[in-house]
Structures are given as structure tokens and as C-alpha cells.
Design a protein around this motif. Structure first.
Motif, PDB file in Angstrom:
ATOM      1  N   LEU A   1       7.735 -20.129  -9.414  1.00  0.00           N
ATOM      2  CA  LEU A   1       7.588 -20.055  -7.966  1.00  0.00           C
ATOM      3  C   LEU A   1       6.159 -20.351  -7.529  1.00  0.00           C
ATOM      4  N   ASP A   2       6.044 -20.965  -6.351  1.00  0.00           N
ATOM      5  CA  ASP A   2       4.728 -21.284  -5.793  1.00  0.00           C
ATOM      6  C   ASP A   2       4.129 -20.113  -5.028  1.00  0.00           C
ATOM      7  N   ILE A   3       4.978 -19.285  -4.422  1.00  0.00           N
ATOM      8  CA  ILE A   3       4.477 -18.172  -3.608  1.00  0.00           C
ATOM      9  C   ILE A   3       5.484 -17.032  -3.621  1.00  0.00           C
ATOM     10  N   VAL A   4       4.979 -15.809  -3.642  1.00  0.00           N
ATOM     11  CA  VAL A   4       5.776 -14.599  -3.445  1.00  0.00           C
ATOM     12  C   VAL A   4       5.102 -13.803  -2.333  1.00  0.00           C
ATOM     13  N   HIS A   5       5.909 -13.346  -1.377  1.00  0.00           N
ATOM     14  CA  HIS A   5       5.394 -12.594  -0.227  1.00  0.00           C
ATOM     15  C   HIS A   5       6.136 -11.270  -0.123  1.00  0.00           C
ATOM     16  N   SER A   6       5.441 -10.242   0.326  1.00  0.00           N
ATOM     17  CA  SER A   6       6.109  -8.980   0.637  1.00  0.00           C
ATOM     18  C   SER A   6       5.344  -8.268   1.730  1.00  0.00           C
ATOM     19  N   MET A   7       6.069  -7.893   2.788  1.00  0.00           N
ATOM     20  CA  MET A   7       5.466  -7.148   3.901  1.00  0.00           C
ATOM     21  C   MET A   7       6.104  -5.773   4.006  1.00  0.00           C
ATOM     22  N   HIS A   8       5.270  -4.727   3.922  1.00  0.00           N
ATOM     23  CA  HIS A   8       5.667  -3.324   4.088  1.00  0.00           C
ATOM     24  C   HIS A   8       6.498  -2.776   2.931  1.00  0.00           C
ATOM     25  N   VAL A   9       7.363  -3.575   2.305  1.00  0.00           N
ATOM     26  CA  VAL A   9       8.282  -3.027   1.301  1.00  0.00           C
ATOM     27  C   VAL A   9       7.532  -2.493   0.092  1.00  0.00           C
ATOM     28  N   LEU A  10       6.616  -3.278  -0.438  1.00  0.00           N
ATOM     29  CA  LEU A  10       5.800  -2.785  -1.548  1.00  0.00           C
ATOM     30  C   LEU A  10       4.725  -1.879  -0.968  1.00  0.00           C
ATOM     31  N   SER A  11       4.909  -0.575  -1.137  1.00  0.00           N
ATOM     32  CA  SER A  11       3.989   0.413  -0.579  1.00  0.00           C
ATOM     33  C   SER A  11       4.045   1.675  -1.440  1.00  0.00           C
ATOM     34  N   ASN A  12       3.359   2.715  -0.992  1.00  0.00           N
ATOM     35  CA  ASN A  12       3.207   3.895  -1.847  1.00  0.00           C
ATOM     36  C   ASN A  12       4.471   4.745  -1.961  1.00  0.00           C
ATOM     37  N   TRP A  13       5.561   4.364  -1.283  1.00  0.00           N
ATOM     38  CA  TRP A  13       6.819   5.095  -1.462  1.00  0.00           C
ATOM     39  C   TRP A  13       7.455   4.778  -2.817  1.00  0.00           C
ATOM     40  N   ILE A  14       7.018   3.673  -3.436  1.00  0.00           N
ATOM     41  CA  ILE A  14       7.544   3.294  -4.742  1.00  0.00           C
ATOM     42  C   ILE A  14       6.767   4.039  -5.825  1.00  0.00           C
ATOM     43  N   PRO A  15       7.449   4.707  -6.762  1.00  0.00           N
ATOM     44  CA  PRO A  15       6.730   5.384  -7.849  1.00  0.00           C
ATOM     45  C   PRO A  15       5.788   4.428  -8.566  1.00  0.00           C
ATOM     46  N   ASP A  16       4.641   4.928  -8.998  1.00  0.00           N
ATOM     47  CA  ASP A  16       3.594   4.075  -9.560  1.00  0.00           C
ATOM     48  C   ASP A  16       4.095   3.208 -10.710  1.00  0.00           C
ATOM     49  N   ALA A  17       4.866   3.807 -11.628  1.00  0.00           N
ATOM     50  CA  ALA A  17       5.337   3.045 -12.789  1.00  0.00           C
ATOM     51  C   ALA A  17       6.252   1.903 -12.353  1.00  0.00           C
ATOM     52  N   MET A  18       7.175   2.172 -11.422  1.00  0.00           N
ATOM     53  CA  MET A  18       8.069   1.125 -10.945  1.00  0.00           C
ATOM     54  C   MET A  18       7.297   0.031 -10.213  1.00  0.00           C
ATOM     55  N   LEU A  19       6.307   0.430  -9.412  1.00  0.00           N
ATOM     56  CA  LEU A  19       5.504  -0.554  -8.689  1.00  0.00           C
ATOM     57  C   LEU A  19       4.751  -1.461  -9.648  1.00  0.00           C
ATOM     58  N   GLU A  20       4.194  -0.884 -10.703  1.00  0.00           N
ATOM     59  CA  GLU A  20       3.453  -1.711 -11.655  1.00  0.00           C
ATOM     60  C   GLU A  20       4.383  -2.688 -12.372  1.00  0.00           C
TER      61      GLU A  20
END
Length: 274
Positions: free
Chosen positions: A183-202
């Protein structure tokens, strides 16, 4: 799995999403037919479809509180929290999203595209893209964006498809359905935030790195966190993943008061060429 073979499948969207949010597959494949809308009409032709609210007869409303698009559009006036509260109003804020760059947290699409050689941003992915407006703006620039969304009390995936855009029904807890370095670009607005547990986010950030091609862009748009988490948790996490920063903005979220110490991060990150 209780159904008549060759008959109509149960409408179990809400249960399926509960499984998906926990990282499970929604349901096994079944030998039944999904319920189809009564009095279905042909979709609006492209490109008018990008900015046209579809007819109510285009979807099944059973899983949702609202039973019409008029209800969803007017929900922005209702008290309380709803996911992507004003996303279905294509004549509201959606009409101006990503058109302007204020030099701070709000990045403009054209300014982001100028960071790459002309024509080299061709395909990409928008994580949790609401009603698909980011993909619509990119489509106007001949760039194909696949949008993931969950139908959290609203027909987001169907709405995106009605605009003539590609939607997929996956959650952030699932592995991205793309091959490495594509992929050339990946975007995310608001969804990736601190509500996601740290391990899952990483894991998610490493997965984004995996699917981006060398030189590909990760546009992190309004990532929400607390001030105490900013330098202690998230900056080190992004550094570990290995992105190179092209642009970085941090600003306080003030609508609930400065004492809450709430922050947004917007960043344009690059997967290194080597």
C-alpha cells in the motif's frame, strides 16, 4: 448456525460485531441467503454517488436504532454519544473534511500528497473511516482507498458502498487483509487512540508498517491520549515500530477543560526506503 439450508439467514449483525471486536471471525460461512431490502432501487450513478444520500430502501434497518437516513442525519442534534455522530450528513462537516490545512492538527489531503512524487500515491487503506469521506476525497484525485468500518448502530459499511467506494467490515483487532509492502498510504482518524490496549495498538502499528510499501505514508489523524501518556507511552511506541517522521503536531483538546490534560496527535510518518 440454526437456519434452513437455502433459506434466509438470521439477522445477527450485532452478535457478529461483538465477536469481531474481540478479534474473532464474525461467523462461519453458511448455506443461506442474507435478507434483502424490500423495494430495492438501483444506486446513484458515479460520480454523483460520492455526495448523495442513498435511498432508505438500499439497506436492511433491523440492527439499528434509526430506521431511515433522515434519522441518522438528524442524530447529530441529539444529546448523548453516538459513533461518528454527524458522519451521515454529507452537507455538513463532511463536505469540508481534509480540504484545508491549518498548519497544526488538521492536515490537508493535497499538502500530504505533495510530500510524495506526483502519481506515486495510488492505493491505500483508511482504518475506521466512518462514512467514507476520506476515500471519496481521494477518489476525486484518482486514488483508490479501501475503507474499514464497523456498523456501530449505523449502516456505515453499506453507506460507504452506496457512495461507489470499497468498504470492508473488519475491526482493529484483526490482521489487516493485505500482503506485505503493497500500500502507498494508510490513514486513520480518531479510531487509533488510547481506548485501544497498548499491546493491541502496538500490534496494529506493526501491521500498518507491514502492509505499507517502502516510502509509503502512515497518516495518523487526531490520535487521542492523555498528556501523561504522550511521551511516556505513545512516542516511544511509534519510535519502536520504526517510522520516520515527516510531520508531527500535538495540541490540547480543550472542549472538556484544560484540567483534563487531553491531547491530540496528528502525524505524517514514512516507512523507510531501506
Amino acid at each position: 448456525m440454526t437456519y434452513e439450508v437455502g433459506g434466509e439467514c438470521p439477522v445477527d449483525d450485532v452478535f457478529a460485531q461483538r465477536l469481531m471486536l474481540k478479534g474473532c471471525e464474525p461467523l462461519p460461512r453458511r448455506r443461506c441467503h442474507p435478507k434483502t431490502p424490500a423495494n430495492y432501487v438501483e444506486p446513484t450513478p458515479f460520480p454523483q454517488s460520492l455526495w448523495t444520500t442513498p435511498p432508505d430502501a438500499s439497506i436492511i434497518w433491523d440492527p439499528y436504532t434509526c430506521k431511515s437516513y433522515k434519522c441518522l442525519i438528524e442524530r447529530k442534534k441529539a444529546p448523548g454519544y453516538f459513533d461518528c455522530k454527524d458522519c451521515f450528513d454529507l452537507d455538513g462537516r463532511e463536505k469540508s473534511r481534509w480540504l484545508f490545512d491549518n498548519g497544526r492538527l488538521d492536515y490537508g489531503i493535497d499538502q500530504v500528497l505533495k510530500t510524495r512524487p506526483h502519481g506515486t500515491i495510488r492505493i491505500g487503506f483508511d482504518i475506521g473511516g466512518g462514512s467514507g469521506t476520506f476515500a471519496a476525497r481521494m477518489k476525486e484525485r484518482n486514488i483508490t482507498i479501501i475503507t474499514s468500518s464497523m456498523n456501530l448502530d449505523g449502516p456505515f459499511t453499506s453507506f460507504i458502498a452506496s457512495r461507489g467506494l470499497i468498504s470492508i467490515h473488519v475491526s482493529v483487532s484483526q490482521r489487516l487483509p493485505f500482503f506485505d509492502n503493497t500500500l502507498d498510504i494508510v490513514h486513520s482518524m480518531h479510531v487509533l487512540s488510547n481506548w485501544i490496549p497498548d499491546a493491541m495498538l502496538e500490534f496494529t502499528l506493526y501491521d500498518i508498517y507491514r502492509v505499507l510499501r517502502p516510502g509509503g505514508l502512515f497518516w495518523l489523524d487526531h490520535f487521542f491520549c492523555l498528556g501523561s501518556q504522550l511521551n511516556q507511552t505513545y512516542v516511544p511506541m511509534l519510535d519502536r515500530v520504526g517510522f520516520r517522521s515527516l510531520r508531527w503536531s500535538a495540541g490540547m483538546k480543550l472542549d472538556r477543560g484544560i484540567d483534563k490534560n487531553e491531547w491530540y496527535i496528528s502525524a505524517l510518518l514514512e516507512k523507510p526506503m531501506t
